[in-house]
Design an enzyme around this catalytic site. Structure first.
Site, PDB file in Angstrom:
ATOM      1  N   LYS A 160      31.414  42.383  41.513  1.00 52.75           N
ATOM      2  CA  LYS A 160      32.654  41.615  41.250  1.00 52.75           C
ATOM      3  C   LYS A 160      32.315  40.165  40.921  1.00 52.75           C
ATOM      4  O   LYS A 160      32.966  39.540  40.106  1.00 52.75           O
ATOM      5  CB  LYS A 160      33.570  41.646  42.490  1.00 52.75           C
TER       6      LYS A 160
ATOM      7  N   GLU B  48      39.987  33.214  45.289  1.00 54.27           N
ATOM      8  CA  GLU B  48      40.703  33.015  44.012  1.00 54.27           C
ATOM      9  C   GLU B  48      42.091  32.467  44.299  1.00 54.27           C
ATOM     10  O   GLU B  48      42.670  32.741  45.361  1.00 54.27           O
ATOM     11  CB  GLU B  48      40.864  34.353  43.284  1.00 54.27           C
TER      12      GLU B  48
ATOM     13  N   HIS C  39      46.488  50.518  46.380  1.00 54.98           N
ATOM     14  CA  HIS C  39      45.456  50.308  45.351  1.00 54.98           C
ATOM     15  C   HIS C  39      45.039  51.602  44.667  1.00 54.98           C
ATOM     16  O   HIS C  39      44.018  51.645  43.998  1.00 54.98           O
ATOM     17  CB  HIS C  39      44.227  49.610  45.941  1.00 54.98           C
TER      18      HIS C  39
ATOM     19  N   ARG D 182      33.502  53.568  32.920  1.00 50.38           N
ATOM     20  CA  ARG D 182      33.645  55.035  32.917  1.00 50.38           C
ATOM     21  C   ARG D 182      34.890  55.398  32.112  1.00 50.38           C
ATOM     22  O   ARG D 182      35.696  54.521  31.788  1.00 50.38           O
ATOM     23  CB  ARG D 182      33.828  55.521  34.353  1.00 50.38           C
TER      24      ARG D 182
HETATM   25  C1  MV4 Z   1      44.540  39.888  42.995  1.00 53.50           C
HETATM   26  C2  MV4 Z   1      45.933  39.843  43.198  1.00 53.50           C
HETATM   27  C3  MV4 Z   1      46.562  38.614  43.155  1.00 53.50           C
HETATM   28  N1  MV4 Z   1      45.834  37.479  42.966  1.00 53.50           N
HETATM   29  N2  MV4 Z   1      43.858  38.743  42.805  1.00 53.50           N
HETATM   30  C4  MV4 Z   1      42.269  43.230  43.111  1.00 53.50           C
HETATM   31  C5  MV4 Z   1      41.771  44.630  43.391  1.00 53.50           C
HETATM   32  C6  MV4 Z   1      42.918  45.408  42.907  1.00 53.50           C
HETATM   33  N3  MV4 Z   1      42.932  46.808  43.259  1.00 53.50           N
HETATM   34  C7  MV4 Z   1      44.038  44.655  43.536  1.00 53.50           C
HETATM   35  N4  MV4 Z   1      43.736  43.314  43.260  1.00 53.50           N
HETATM   36  C8  MV4 Z   1      44.504  42.204  43.229  1.00 53.50           C
HETATM   37  N5  MV4 Z   1      43.863  41.056  43.012  1.00 53.50           N
HETATM   38  C9  MV4 Z   1      44.493  37.570  42.800  1.00 53.50           C
HETATM   39  N6  MV4 Z   1      43.790  36.421  42.623  1.00 53.50           N
HETATM   40  C10 MV4 Z   1      46.627  41.046  43.409  1.00 53.50           C
HETATM   41  C11 MV4 Z   1      45.914  42.213  43.461  1.00 53.50           C
HETATM   42  C12 MV4 Z   1      46.664  43.415  43.798  1.00 53.50           C
HETATM   43  C13 MV4 Z   1      46.888  44.367  42.869  1.00 53.50           C
HETATM   44  C14 MV4 Z   1      46.404  44.182  41.588  1.00 53.50           C
HETATM   45  C15 MV4 Z   1      46.609  45.177  40.671  1.00 53.50           C
HETATM   46  C16 MV4 Z   1      47.267  46.341  41.038  1.00 53.50           C
HETATM   47  C17 MV4 Z   1      47.740  46.524  42.309  1.00 53.50           C
HETATM   48  C18 MV4 Z   1      47.574  45.519  43.250  1.00 53.50           C
HETATM   49  C19 MV4 Z   1      48.070  45.688  44.517  1.00 53.50           C
HETATM   50  C20 MV4 Z   1      47.869  44.718  45.419  1.00 53.50           C
HETATM   51  C21 MV4 Z   1      47.138  43.568  45.065  1.00 53.50           C
END
Ligand code: MV4
Length: 507
Positions: A118, A203, A238, A295
């Site tokens: 990452k 972040e 997720h 992938r």
């Molecule tokens: C984030 C975010 C908000 N701000 N990063 C990263 C891993 C991914 N599975 C979820 N991630 C997120 N990273 C920042 N700086 C919100 C999420 C997030 C999210 C992103 C996409 C799809 C679903 C999500 C569910 C919860 C949080």
């Protein structure tokens, strides 16, 4: 340029069936591998050849690199397709496949390694001018250090993330200073537990983001095209559940910029073959690089349905060394496609995994319906593997038709023997916010289980409730010991059916 005449599919379930289908159409011979419990699985029965690779546990079968490569050599395969999951993004496996003189259908081991970190992938993208979420990838050890970094990126709210992995593990939202020490401690211990590495970075928080990803395809000569986007915001813990192409909210101008950025990201890491660049998109349609998946994704069919392409065939052609058969300006999208992932999980009991033998199966069919399934009647759903049984995809001339078709197809889809997420998908598809495109990654947490339909998931109870509804709809209402007149009977209100269920449950 080396012709691929035989492919070993190092996977199982629906994606193995999917890959075998494209190989058959290319007249490419197929080699399946299977664990003991998968001996009679659809992918084994469909392949030209099939070899046992060990007992049920993945670690002793589908993750057994040496055994899989030995079978590839013994069967005379030219190439290995890893599918997704298992060894698909394992750089060591990709390297060993190549060292054995076989073609790995995917990017190079080095690209897989770089994009698997990452922090390293963020650095590479930053240097390439790809927008990443403001933050730092320097490991945070102490609260004071974190505090200083947070001030340098504009203050709270921020997101703490685990450098060693994704999927939300180790992630913590911090909205004010007093929350930081505990969040840092909790994130570090979760990351250590999940990945064996407690490195955390910071972040800026992107509030209520959408998750939109761009499919890319790159050949060995440096030609790279983007194949539009997929909106994957309907996720639960997720885990993507419903995906669609194109996104309901992306204007053409933003799509073009996002596509060009995804191509830039692919070029920055020397990408070859099919890949996906994931972005977070905020409410002002600013987009930020999240990660690059090396992938073929689970949700690739919605792209195929809208663009009229076969991504597995394109992967094989590129892996043979052929130049891309697609030019960016020739790529045309038509209509709209939605995918529902059908998991063997019980949405009425917190999505608990549901195992057992499939007693009865009725597949949805008809106009605009595609089913990529890895199960058949009498299949045994076990706890050994991911509970994804099938993917139901519908295509419509527009989003509204694709939704209507998906609702119709979900209602046709019958699986008896295990609980499935079909009722959950139906509830989402019928939700007005989803239908109007008003959703982001917080949709499922916000609406479930309130949008749960009026069914308990207990078949006996549901059957009696349905029978009651049927009888009453037939105006043969049985009241006080005899049938009453034919005028419209009182409709069973939810509490009546719920009361019936409580009564049944008490028995
Ligand atoms: C984030 C975010 C908000 N701000 N990063 C990263 C891993 C991914 N599975 C979820 N991630 C997120 N990273 C920042 N700086 C919100 C999420 C997030 C999210 C992103 C996409 C799809 C679903 C999500 C569910 C919860 C949080």
């Amino acid at each position: 340029m080396k012709r691929i005449r035989k492919v070993l599919i190092a996977n199982r379930g629906e994606i193995a069936v999917r890959i075998i289908r494209s190989c058959k159409e290319l007249d490419v011979s197929t080699v399946a591998v299977f664990s003991e419990v998968d001996r009679l699985s659809p992918h084994v029965l469909m392949a030209d050849e099939a070899y046992p690779i060990g007992p049920a546990p993945s670690s002793r079968s589908y993750l057994n690199m040496e055994k899989i490569i030995a079978v590839a050599l013994e069967s005379g395969a030219d190439a290995v397709h890893p599918g997704y999951g298992f060894l698909a993004e394992n750089p060591t496996f990709a390297r060993k496949v190549s060292e054995a003189g076989l073609i790995f259908i995917g990017p190079s081991a080095e690209t897989i390694r770089m994009m698997g970190s990452k922090t390293e992938s963020r650095k590479i993208m930053q240097e390439a001018g790809v927008p990443v979420v403001p933050g730092t990838t320097r490991a945070i050890k102490r609260v004071a250090e974190a505090q200083a970094i947070i001030e340098s990126i504009g203050g709270y709210p921020v997101m703490l993330k685990a450098a060693a992995g994704g999927g939300g593990k180790g992630m913590r939202i911090v909205r004010k200073a007093e929350e930081l020490p505990r969040a840092l401690e909790a994130g570090r211990s979760e990351a250590l537990k999940a990945f064996g590495d407690d490195t955390i970075y910071i972040e800026k928080l992107v509030e209520s983001p959408k998750h939109i990803e761009i499919q890319i395809l790159a050949d060995h000569e440096g030609h790279i095209v983007h194949l539009w986007e997929r909106d994957c915001s309907i996720q639960r813990r997720h885990q993507k559940v419903i995906e669609e192409c194109p996104s309901a909210i992306l204007p053409p101008e933003v799509r073009a910029r996002m596509g060009a950025t995804a191509v830039q990201a692919a070029r920055a890491c020397g990408y070859v073959n099919a890949g996906t660049v994931e972005f977070l998109v905020d409410e002002n349609l600013n987009f930020y690089f999240l990660e690059m998946n090396t992938r073929l994704q689970v949700e690739h069919p919605v792209t195929e349905m809208v663009l009229g392409i076969d991504l597995v065939k394109l992967q094989i052609q590129v892996a043979e060394g052929s130049p891309l058969p697609l030019r960016q300006e020739a790529i045309q999208a038509r209509g709209h496609a939605i995918e529902c992932r059908i998991y063997a999980e019980d949405p009425f009991h917190n999505f608990a995994p549901s195992t057992g033998r499939i007693q009865y199966l009725k597949h949805p069919e008809g106009p605009g319906v595609r089913l990529d399934s890895g199960i058949a009647s009498h299949s045994e759903i076990t706890m050994y593997y991911d509970p994804l049984m099938a993917k139901l995809i519908t295509w419509g001339s527009n989003r509204r038709e694709a939704i209507a078709r998906m609702i119709r197809a979900l209602k046709e889809y019958q699986v008896h023997g295990v609980r499935t997420t079909i009722p959950f998908c139906l509830a989402v598809l019928q939700h007005p916010d989803f239908q109007e495109g008003r959703f982001n990654t917080g949709f499922v947490d916000a609406c479930w289980p309130d949008c749960l339909p009026e069914v308990s998931g207990d078949e006996a109870v549901d059957a009696v409730a349905a029978a009651l509804r049927y009888l009453q709809e037939q105006q043969k209402v049985y009241q006080d010991g005899h049938f009453v007149s034919r005028e419209r009977p009182p409709q069973p209100s939810a509490w009546k059916i719920r009361g019936l269920k409580e009564m049944m449950r008490e028995r």
